[in-house]
Enzyme design. Structure first.
Site, mmCIF file in Angstrom:
data_model
loop_
_atom_site.group_PDB
_atom_site.id
_atom_site.type_symbol
_atom_site.label_atom_id
_atom_site.label_comp_id
_atom_site.label_asym_id
_atom_site.label_seq_id
_atom_site.Cartn_x
_atom_site.Cartn_y
_atom_site.Cartn_z
ATOM 1 N N SER A 143 0.861 -1.194 0.000
ATOM 2 C CA SER A 143 0.000 0.000 0.000
ATOM 3 C C SER A 143 0.890 1.234 0.000
ATOM 4 O O SER A 143 2.060 1.158 0.393
ATOM 5 C CB SER A 143 -0.855 0.000 1.274
ATOM 6 O OG SER A 143 -1.532 1.231 1.450
ATOM 7 N N TYR A 157 -1.770 -0.725 10.625
ATOM 8 C CA TYR A 157 -1.953 -1.110 9.216
ATOM 9 C C TYR A 157 -0.698 -0.756 8.421
ATOM 10 O O TYR A 157 -0.185 -1.570 7.651
ATOM 11 C CB TYR A 157 -3.181 -0.387 8.641
ATOM 12 C CG TYR A 157 -3.440 -0.680 7.178
ATOM 13 C CD1 TYR A 157 -3.915 -1.925 6.774
ATOM 14 C CD2 TYR A 157 -3.212 0.283 6.197
ATOM 15 C CE1 TYR A 157 -4.154 -2.203 5.431
ATOM 16 C CE2 TYR A 157 -3.445 0.017 4.855
ATOM 17 C CZ TYR A 157 -3.922 -1.223 4.478
ATOM 18 O OH TYR A 157 -4.143 -1.491 3.144
HETATM 19 P P1 NDP Z 1 -11.426 -5.957 0.151
HETATM 20 O O1 NDP Z 1 -11.829 -5.816 1.582
HETATM 21 O O2 NDP Z 1 -12.452 -5.709 -0.890
HETATM 22 O O3 NDP Z 1 -10.782 -7.395 -0.086
HETATM 23 C C1 NDP Z 1 -10.043 -8.056 0.899
HETATM 24 C C2 NDP Z 1 -10.017 -9.525 0.526
HETATM 25 O O4 NDP Z 1 -9.238 -10.229 1.496
HETATM 26 C C3 NDP Z 1 -11.389 -10.160 0.507
HETATM 27 O O5 NDP Z 1 -11.500 -10.980 -0.631
HETATM 28 C C4 NDP Z 1 -11.411 -11.003 1.773
HETATM 29 O O6 NDP Z 1 -12.208 -12.161 1.545
HETATM 30 C C5 NDP Z 1 -9.948 -11.375 1.887
HETATM 31 N N1 NDP Z 1 -9.572 -11.791 3.223
HETATM 32 C C6 NDP Z 1 -9.650 -11.104 4.379
HETATM 33 N N2 NDP Z 1 -9.246 -11.853 5.404
HETATM 34 C C7 NDP Z 1 -8.902 -13.049 4.900
HETATM 35 C C8 NDP Z 1 -8.427 -14.264 5.454
HETATM 36 N N3 NDP Z 1 -8.210 -14.407 6.764
HETATM 37 N N4 NDP Z 1 -8.190 -15.306 4.619
HETATM 38 C C9 NDP Z 1 -8.416 -15.191 3.303
HETATM 39 N N5 NDP Z 1 -8.851 -14.072 2.720
HETATM 40 C C10 NDP Z 1 -9.117 -13.025 3.516
HETATM 41 O O7 NDP Z 1 -10.197 -4.980 -0.023
HETATM 42 P P2 NDP Z 1 -9.172 -4.688 -1.238
HETATM 43 O O8 NDP Z 1 -9.539 -5.436 -2.448
HETATM 44 O O9 NDP Z 1 -9.037 -3.236 -1.307
HETATM 45 O O10 NDP Z 1 -7.840 -5.274 -0.598
HETATM 46 C C11 NDP Z 1 -6.938 -6.121 -1.255
HETATM 47 C C12 NDP Z 1 -5.530 -5.758 -0.814
HETATM 48 O O11 NDP Z 1 -5.212 -4.473 -1.283
HETATM 49 C C13 NDP Z 1 -5.335 -5.726 0.712
HETATM 50 O O12 NDP Z 1 -4.097 -6.313 1.034
HETATM 51 C C14 NDP Z 1 -5.295 -4.237 1.005
HETATM 52 O O13 NDP Z 1 -4.565 -3.948 2.170
HETATM 53 C C15 NDP Z 1 -4.605 -3.727 -0.255
HETATM 54 N N6 NDP Z 1 -4.790 -2.305 -0.518
HETATM 55 C C16 NDP Z 1 -6.036 -1.790 -0.736
HETATM 56 C C17 NDP Z 1 -6.194 -0.439 -0.932
HETATM 57 C C18 NDP Z 1 -7.536 0.176 -1.072
HETATM 58 O O14 NDP Z 1 -7.640 1.405 -1.006
HETATM 59 N N7 NDP Z 1 -8.598 -0.569 -1.291
HETATM 60 C C19 NDP Z 1 -5.046 0.477 -0.989
HETATM 61 C C20 NDP Z 1 -3.771 -0.195 -0.789
HETATM 62 C C21 NDP Z 1 -3.666 -1.523 -0.571
HETATM 63 P P3 NDP Z 1 -13.055 -12.972 2.622
HETATM 64 O O15 NDP Z 1 -13.654 -11.983 3.561
HETATM 65 O O16 NDP Z 1 -14.067 -13.693 1.765
HETATM 66 O O17 NDP Z 1 -12.087 -13.914 3.255
#
Ligand code: NDP
Length: 247
Positions: A143, A157
């Site tokens: 990020s 975070y």
């Molecule tokens: P979302 O919350 O939409 O997606 C997060 C995903 O992680 C979901 O599919 C969730 O699925 C999964 N997840 C969470 N916990 C677990 C777990 N214990 N095991 C398996 N899967 C898990 O957020 P984003 O798409 O935005 O996030 C994706 C990545 O991008 C993250 O690492 C985030 O930190 C990073 N990021 C995002 C930014 C943003 O502004 N959106 C900016 C910078 C980085 P489920 O709940 O079904 O398990």
């Protein structure tokens, strides 16, 4: 179809929403076989069905990245179904924003377990496979909060995302040669991430901040760019933000 993406087997953690789901759709449309991992089976199955209906290849594997065994099983399933693993996208993540003084220790632990240990468990599962194949590509989603401390509120975070960058760079240095390592550092992206904070004021701040967010597909395109390079080109880091984002 595009060269260097077509026929690649790509595992994506956190594929049930946001960046992971957008990346799965894009890579599948370019001919990759995608292995979708997250905890919500219904979301994964729906996305896999959508990709198959469009003529793509997808397999859903319910996975909790806080369990090392789940990552081992995920990689094994990808090998069994598609014969190999070319790319692991360590994308699953959680952002729980609150001032340190709120002492949300449980949320600190969940972020460390998912954002740091989840990435390490993915590396532990795929690295032996990549070494045996003599090729492979880790793509770790950090990020802009891994470049600058997002404080107050995002301190832990940020700590997890600084860790992802450090681990990615060490990984590149240690196993480079035949294995590629890319770190993706996005700014505000529209997804479910903004819903992960239990602290009311911080949650309101995050939702307001995310009014400038760009679509998850922007990150998917950056990931595709890293994958589609020839095998002797390793895109190590990509930083992308909404044009109007200051932080
Ligand atoms: P979302 O919350 O939409 O997606 C997060 C995903 O992680 C979901 O599919 C969730 O699925 C999964 N997840 C969470 N916990 C677990 C777990 N214990 N095991 C398996 N899967 C898990 O957020 P984003 O798409 O935005 O996030 C994706 C990545 O991008 C993250 O690492 C985030 O930190 C990073 N990021 C995002 C930014 C943003 O502004 N959106 C900016 C910078 C980085 P489920 O709940 O079904 O398990």
């Amino acid at each position: 179809m595009s060269q260097n993406i077509e026929s690649k087997v790509v595992i994506i953690t956190g594929a049930s929403s946001g960046i992971g789901a957008a990346t799965a759709r894009l890579l599948a449309s370019r001919g990759a076989a995608v292995v979708l991992a997250a905890r919500r089976a219904d979301k994964l199955e729906a996305l896999a069905a959508e990709i198959r209906a469009a003529g793509g290849k997808a397999e859903a594997v319910v996975t909790d990245v806080t369990r090392a065994d789940d990552l081992q099983a995920l990689v094994a399933t990808a090998q069994r179904v598609f014969g190999r693993v070319d790319v692991l996208i360590n994308n699953a993540g959680l952002m729980s924003i609150a001032p340190l003084t709120e002492l949300k220790v449980d949320e600190w632990e969940r972020m460390i377990d998912i954002n740091i240990k989840g990435v390490l468990y993915g590396i532990a599962a795929a690295l032996p496979v990549f070494q045996q194949q003599g090729s492979g590509h880790f793509i770790n989603v950090a990020s802009v909060a891994g470049l600058k401390v997002f404080s107050p509120g995002g301190t832990v975070y940020s700590g997890t995302k600084f860790a992802v960058r450090a681990i990615s760079e060490g990984l590149r240095h240690e196993v480079g040669g035949s294995i590629r390592t890319t770190t993706i550092e996005p700014g505000a992206v529209d997804s479910e991430l903004k819903l992960g904070s239990s602290h009311e004021q911080s949650s309101a701040f995050v939702k307001d901040f995310y009014k400038i967010a760009i679509p998850a597909d922007a990150v998917a395109r950056a990931i595709a760019y890293a994958i589609e390079q020839p095998a002797d080109v390793d895109i190590n880091e990509i930083v992308l933000r909404p044009t109007v984002q200051e932080f």
